[in-house]
Design a protein around this motif. Structure first.
Motif, PDB file in Angstrom:
ATOM      1  N   SER A  53       0.817  -1.200   0.000  1.00  0.00           N
ATOM      2  CA  SER A  53       0.000   0.000   0.000  1.00  0.00           C
ATOM      3  C   SER A  53       0.860   1.262   0.000  1.00  0.00           C
ATOM      4  O   SER A  53       0.549   2.243  -0.689  1.00  0.00           O
ATOM      5  CB  SER A  53      -0.919   0.002   1.226  1.00  0.00           C
ATOM      6  OG  SER A  53      -1.648   1.202   1.313  1.00  0.00           O
ATOM      7  N   GLU A  54       1.958   1.227   0.741  1.00  0.00           N
ATOM      8  CA  GLU A  54       2.851   2.388   0.820  1.00  0.00           C
ATOM      9  C   GLU A  54       3.447   2.723  -0.544  1.00  0.00           C
ATOM     10  O   GLU A  54       3.488   3.888  -0.959  1.00  0.00           O
ATOM     11  CB  GLU A  54       3.978   2.097   1.832  1.00  0.00           C
ATOM     12  CG  GLU A  54       4.846   3.298   2.143  1.00  0.00           C
ATOM     13  CD  GLU A  54       5.914   2.988   3.174  1.00  0.00           C
ATOM     14  OE1 GLU A  54       6.538   3.938   3.679  1.00  0.00           O
ATOM     15  OE2 GLU A  54       6.143   1.784   3.481  1.00  0.00           O
ATOM     16  N   TYR A  55       3.897   1.702  -1.248  1.00  0.00           N
ATOM     17  CA  TYR A  55       4.470   1.918  -2.585  1.00  0.00           C
ATOM     18  C   TYR A  55       3.413   2.420  -3.560  1.00  0.00           C
ATOM     19  O   TYR A  55       3.665   3.333  -4.361  1.00  0.00           O
ATOM     20  CB  TYR A  55       5.097   0.627  -3.109  1.00  0.00           C
ATOM     21  CG  TYR A  55       6.534   0.442  -2.685  1.00  0.00           C
ATOM     22  CD1 TYR A  55       7.569   1.064  -3.376  1.00  0.00           C
ATOM     23  CD2 TYR A  55       6.864  -0.354  -1.591  1.00  0.00           C
ATOM     24  CE1 TYR A  55       8.889   0.905  -2.989  1.00  0.00           C
ATOM     25  CE2 TYR A  55       8.182  -0.518  -1.188  1.00  0.00           C
ATOM     26  CZ  TYR A  55       9.187   0.115  -1.895  1.00  0.00           C
ATOM     27  OH  TYR A  55      10.490  -0.040  -1.501  1.00  0.00           O
ATOM     28  N   GLY A 312       9.087  -7.975 -11.381  1.00  0.00           N
ATOM     29  CA  GLY A 312       8.227  -6.846 -11.060  1.00  0.00           C
ATOM     30  C   GLY A 312       8.885  -5.528 -11.392  1.00  0.00           C
ATOM     31  O   GLY A 312      10.087  -5.460 -11.654  1.00  0.00           O
ATOM     32  N   MET A 313       8.077  -4.471 -11.414  1.00  0.00           N
ATOM     33  CA  MET A 313       8.576  -3.123 -11.616  1.00  0.00           C
ATOM     34  C   MET A 313       7.526  -2.171 -11.048  1.00  0.00           C
ATOM     35  O   MET A 313       6.346  -2.295 -11.344  1.00  0.00           O
ATOM     36  CB  MET A 313       8.816  -2.836 -13.111  1.00  0.00           C
ATOM     37  CG  MET A 313       9.285  -1.420 -13.397  1.00  0.00           C
ATOM     38  SD  MET A 313      10.002  -1.218 -15.062  1.00  0.00           S
ATOM     39  CE  MET A 313       8.529  -1.428 -16.081  1.00  0.00           C
ATOM     40  N   TYR A 314       7.961  -1.255 -10.209  1.00  0.00           N
ATOM     41  CA  TYR A 314       7.055  -0.233  -9.706  1.00  0.00           C
ATOM     42  C   TYR A 314       6.696   0.669 -10.876  1.00  0.00           C
ATOM     43  O   TYR A 314       7.570   1.272 -11.493  1.00  0.00           O
ATOM     44  CB  TYR A 314       7.736   0.575  -8.599  1.00  0.00           C
ATOM     45  CG  TYR A 314       8.264  -0.268  -7.470  1.00  0.00           C
ATOM     46  CD1 TYR A 314       7.402  -0.875  -6.558  1.00  0.00           C
ATOM     47  CD2 TYR A 314       9.632  -0.472  -7.313  1.00  0.00           C
ATOM     48  CE1 TYR A 314       7.884  -1.656  -5.523  1.00  0.00           C
ATOM     49  CE2 TYR A 314      10.129  -1.246  -6.281  1.00  0.00           C
ATOM     50  CZ  TYR A 314       9.257  -1.841  -5.387  1.00  0.00           C
ATOM     51  OH  TYR A 314       9.747  -2.620  -4.370  1.00  0.00           O
ATOM     52  N   ARG A 315       5.393   0.806 -11.186  1.00  0.00           N
ATOM     53  CA  ARG A 315       5.022   1.517 -12.400  1.00  0.00           C
ATOM     54  C   ARG A 315       3.581   2.005 -12.326  1.00  0.00           C
ATOM     55  O   ARG A 315       2.760   1.449 -11.586  1.00  0.00           O
ATOM     56  CB  ARG A 315       5.189   0.605 -13.616  1.00  0.00           C
ATOM     57  CG  ARG A 315       4.323  -0.663 -13.566  1.00  0.00           C
ATOM     58  CD  ARG A 315       4.952  -1.797 -14.366  1.00  0.00           C
ATOM     59  NE  ARG A 315       4.067  -2.945 -14.513  1.00  0.00           N
ATOM     60  CZ  ARG A 315       3.964  -3.933 -13.611  1.00  0.00           C
ATOM     61  NH1 ARG A 315       4.650  -3.879 -12.485  1.00  0.00           N
ATOM     62  NH2 ARG A 315       3.155  -4.956 -13.836  1.00  0.00           N
ATOM     63  N   SER A 320      -5.361  11.149 -20.920  1.00  0.00           N
ATOM     64  CA  SER A 320      -6.410  12.170 -20.990  1.00  0.00           C
ATOM     65  C   SER A 320      -7.820  11.594 -20.899  1.00  0.00           C
ATOM     66  O   SER A 320      -8.767  12.336 -20.631  1.00  0.00           O
ATOM     67  CB  SER A 320      -6.258  12.965 -22.292  1.00  0.00           C
ATOM     68  OG  SER A 320      -6.297  12.103 -23.420  1.00  0.00           O
ATOM     69  N   LYS A 321      -7.971  10.309 -21.122  1.00  0.00           N
ATOM     70  CA  LYS A 321      -9.290   9.676 -20.991  1.00  0.00           C
ATOM     71  C   LYS A 321      -9.548   9.204 -19.564  1.00  0.00           C
ATOM     72  O   LYS A 321     -10.580   8.590 -19.276  1.00  0.00           O
ATOM     73  CB  LYS A 321      -9.409   8.510 -21.975  1.00  0.00           C
ATOM     74  CG  LYS A 321      -9.327   8.921 -23.448  1.00  0.00           C
ATOM     75  CD  LYS A 321      -9.567   7.737 -24.375  1.00  0.00           C
ATOM     76  CE  LYS A 321      -9.328   8.101 -25.817  1.00  0.00           C
ATOM     77  NZ  LYS A 321     -10.207   9.148 -26.332  1.00  0.00           N
ATOM     78  N   GLY A 322      -8.586   9.453 -18.676  1.00  0.00           N
ATOM     79  CA  GLY A 322      -8.752   9.061 -17.287  1.00  0.00           C
ATOM     80  C   GLY A 322      -8.360   7.625 -16.999  1.00  0.00           C
ATOM     81  O   GLY A 322      -8.518   7.136 -15.871  1.00  0.00           O
ATOM     82  N   GLU A 323      -7.866   6.925 -18.006  1.00  0.00           N
ATOM     83  CA  GLU A 323      -7.430   5.539 -17.810  1.00  0.00           C
ATOM     84  C   GLU A 323      -6.163   5.538 -16.953  1.00  0.00           C
ATOM     85  O   GLU A 323      -5.200   6.238 -17.243  1.00  0.00           O
ATOM     86  CB  GLU A 323      -7.149   4.884 -19.160  1.00  0.00           C
ATOM     87  CG  GLU A 323      -8.384   4.775 -20.042  1.00  0.00           C
ATOM     88  CD  GLU A 323      -8.099   4.364 -21.469  1.00  0.00           C
ATOM     89  OE1 GLU A 323      -9.049   4.072 -22.219  1.00  0.00           O
ATOM     90  OE2 GLU A 323      -6.909   4.332 -21.847  1.00  0.00           O
ATOM     91  N   THR A 324      -6.201   4.753 -15.879  1.00  0.00           N
ATOM     92  CA  THR A 324      -5.120   4.764 -14.894  1.00  0.00           C
ATOM     93  C   THR A 324      -4.742   3.350 -14.504  1.00  0.00           C
ATOM     94  O   THR A 324      -5.606   2.481 -14.381  1.00  0.00           O
ATOM     95  CB  THR A 324      -5.556   5.529 -13.621  1.00  0.00           C
ATOM     96  OG1 THR A 324      -6.048   6.812 -13.991  1.00  0.00           O
ATOM     97  CG2 THR A 324      -4.398   5.681 -12.652  1.00  0.00           C
ATOM     98  N   GLY A 325      -3.470   3.114 -14.322  1.00  0.00           N
ATOM     99  CA  GLY A 325      -3.004   1.821 -13.825  1.00  0.00           C
ATOM    100  C   GLY A 325      -1.830   2.012 -12.882  1.00  0.00           C
ATOM    101  O   GLY A 325      -0.946   2.833 -13.141  1.00  0.00           O
ATOM    102  N   ILE A 326      -1.841   1.307 -11.765  1.00  0.00           N
ATOM    103  CA  ILE A 326      -0.748   1.348 -10.788  1.00  0.00           C
ATOM    104  C   ILE A 326      -0.406  -0.085 -10.442  1.00  0.00           C
ATOM    105  O   ILE A 326      -1.268  -0.836  -9.957  1.00  0.00           O
ATOM    106  CB  ILE A 326      -1.144   2.133  -9.527  1.00  0.00           C
ATOM    107  CG1 ILE A 326      -1.500   3.592  -9.885  1.00  0.00           C
ATOM    108  CG2 ILE A 326      -0.007   2.103  -8.498  1.00  0.00           C
ATOM    109  CD1 ILE A 326      -2.064   4.388  -8.728  1.00  0.00           C
ATOM    110  N   PHE A 327       0.849  -0.488 -10.696  1.00  0.00           N
ATOM    111  CA  PHE A 327       1.227  -1.885 -10.545  1.00  0.00           C
ATOM    112  C   PHE A 327       2.594  -2.015  -9.897  1.00  0.00           C
ATOM    113  O   PHE A 327       3.424  -1.106  -9.955  1.00  0.00           O
ATOM    114  CB  PHE A 327       1.290  -2.566 -11.929  1.00  0.00           C
ATOM    115  CG  PHE A 327       0.076  -2.337 -12.784  1.00  0.00           C
ATOM    116  CD1 PHE A 327      -1.072  -3.087 -12.576  1.00  0.00           C
ATOM    117  CD2 PHE A 327       0.071  -1.368 -13.769  1.00  0.00           C
ATOM    118  CE1 PHE A 327      -2.206  -2.876 -13.362  1.00  0.00           C
ATOM    119  CE2 PHE A 327      -1.047  -1.155 -14.561  1.00  0.00           C
ATOM    120  CZ  PHE A 327      -2.194  -1.907 -14.354  1.00  0.00           C
ATOM    121  N   ILE A 328       2.828  -3.186  -9.325  1.00  0.00           N
ATOM    122  CA  ILE A 328       4.127  -3.513  -8.738  1.00  0.00           C
ATOM    123  C   ILE A 328       4.650  -4.815  -9.300  1.00  0.00           C
ATOM    124  O   ILE A 328       5.784  -4.891  -9.777  1.00  0.00           O
ATOM    125  CB  ILE A 328       4.046  -3.613  -7.201  1.00  0.00           C
ATOM    126  CG1 ILE A 328       3.661  -2.264  -6.596  1.00  0.00           C
ATOM    127  CG2 ILE A 328       5.379  -4.110  -6.625  1.00  0.00           C
ATOM    128  CD1 ILE A 328       3.477  -2.289  -5.081  1.00  0.00           C
TER     129      ILE A 328
END
Length: 330
Positions: A53-55, A312-315, A320-328
């Motif tokens: 969660s912190e990352y 893995g990779m912190y990324r 502009s369409k609001g598409e978002t991704g957060i992965f580890i």
């Protein structure tokens, strides 16, 4: 009847061939941004829910800073610099505050930035007192005739430019110090993410300009003034409005030997292939050579690619369409 059916069959056949042979049209976005925080043996079983969660919170904070700049018409250069500030100021990543230690117990930092509009670039290497090396790299690009400054000279230049200078002790974090001690005493074999790590950002703004930036503390236990790919334009960082913006992370020596960032751009330019295909080819080359790491990239239309040959990779990315991704993890 045959005169009607035969041309119809030929037409349908040609349409099917065209559909199969020609690539699907890629999407076009008004703006987009992608970030990374290092790649390596990053396994879910080694993370507590709190650590994960912190990352993710740190990555989210960084990606939304950049998104806010781009959404409001800011330049991709500003988005890259300010986003990397967030990552440099976090002790979680191997850049700025969280930089790893050299064999002598100091922190030495590298960074680079490139503007796709005119191919201008700037970088600093081996600095130990500049709070945000990515800003120093931008000052080199915009306020000097040079591309790469190193060591004391880079620090003197940063002072003249009014950047914040700190004592080397600012970069001390217990976690990075303990990692160095484990290597020095050979208590355990370090994993790739303990040895390496980098932060980076690529962005496309509403004016169609691409930018890329990379910042790092280098390699744990490095000696003899070792410099990796992060401050090397064409190896760890590259941006060209006609093709793509790239930032790399991993075992820098391999990225330098392959000229990874520029190679991806060149493939797109000379072979007329997509960012996705060019990135995959370069990662395949890296793997065959025995190198590990990953890349993030954007093409001139804002299409994202994220490639790695690690666990893995912190990324993270947002457009502009609001598409978002957060992965580890992979």
């Amino acid at each position: 009847m045959k005169k009607v059916i035969l041309p119809l069959i030929i037409t349908i056949t040609l349409l099917i061939i065209c559909f199969l042979v020609y690539p699907k049209k890629e999407k076009k976005f008004d703006y987009a941004i992608v970030i990374h925080g290092g790649a390596g043996t990053i396994l879910k079983e080694n993370f507590t829910p709190e650590k994960e969660s912190e990352y993710k919170k740190a990555l989210q904070k960084a990606i939304f800073i950049g998104d806010s700049i781009l959404k409001n018409g800011g330049s991709s250069l500003d988005a890259v610099e300010k986003t990397i500030h967030i990552l440099e100021n976090s002790p979680l990543f191997n850049a700025g505050k969280g930089a790893v230690f050299t064999n002598s117990g100091r922190n030495e930092l590298d960074a680079s930035i490139m503007w796709g509009k005119d191919l201008n670039a700037g970088a600093v290497a081996g600095v130990d007192d500049i709070k945000n090396p990515i800003s120093a790299a931008r000052k080199v690009m915009e306020n000097s005739e040079h591309v790469l400054l190193s060591g004391r000279g880079a620090s003197e230049f940063a002072k003249i430019q009014g950047l914040e200078i700190v004592d080397n002790s600012y970069f001390f974090t217990s976690n990075r110090w303990n990692n160095l001690q484990k290597i020095l005493t050979k208590e355990k074999e370090m994993t790739p993410e303990d040895r390496h790590g980098t932060v980076g950002c690529v962005a496309l703004d509403k004016d169609g300009n691409l930018a890329a930036g990379t910042s790092t503390g280098g390699m744990t236990n490095k000696r003899f003034g070792r410099i990796g790919d992060s401050p090397i334009i064409g190896a760890g960082t590259y941006a060209n409005n006609n093709t793509c913006a790239i930032s790399c992370t991993g075992h820098g020596e391999f990225f330098i030997r392959l000229g990874v960032a520029k190679d991806i751009s060149s493939m797109m330019e000379y072979q007329n292939i997509s960012l996705e295909k060019a990135s995959s080819k370069v990662i395949d080359k890296l793997t065959k050579m025995g190198g590990t790491g990953g890349i993030i990239g954007l093409d001139k239309n804002g299409n994202v690619t994220i490639k790695m040959n690690t666990d893995g990779m912190y990324r993270a990315y947002r457009n502009s369409k609001g598409e978002t991704g957060i992965f580890i993890f992979k």
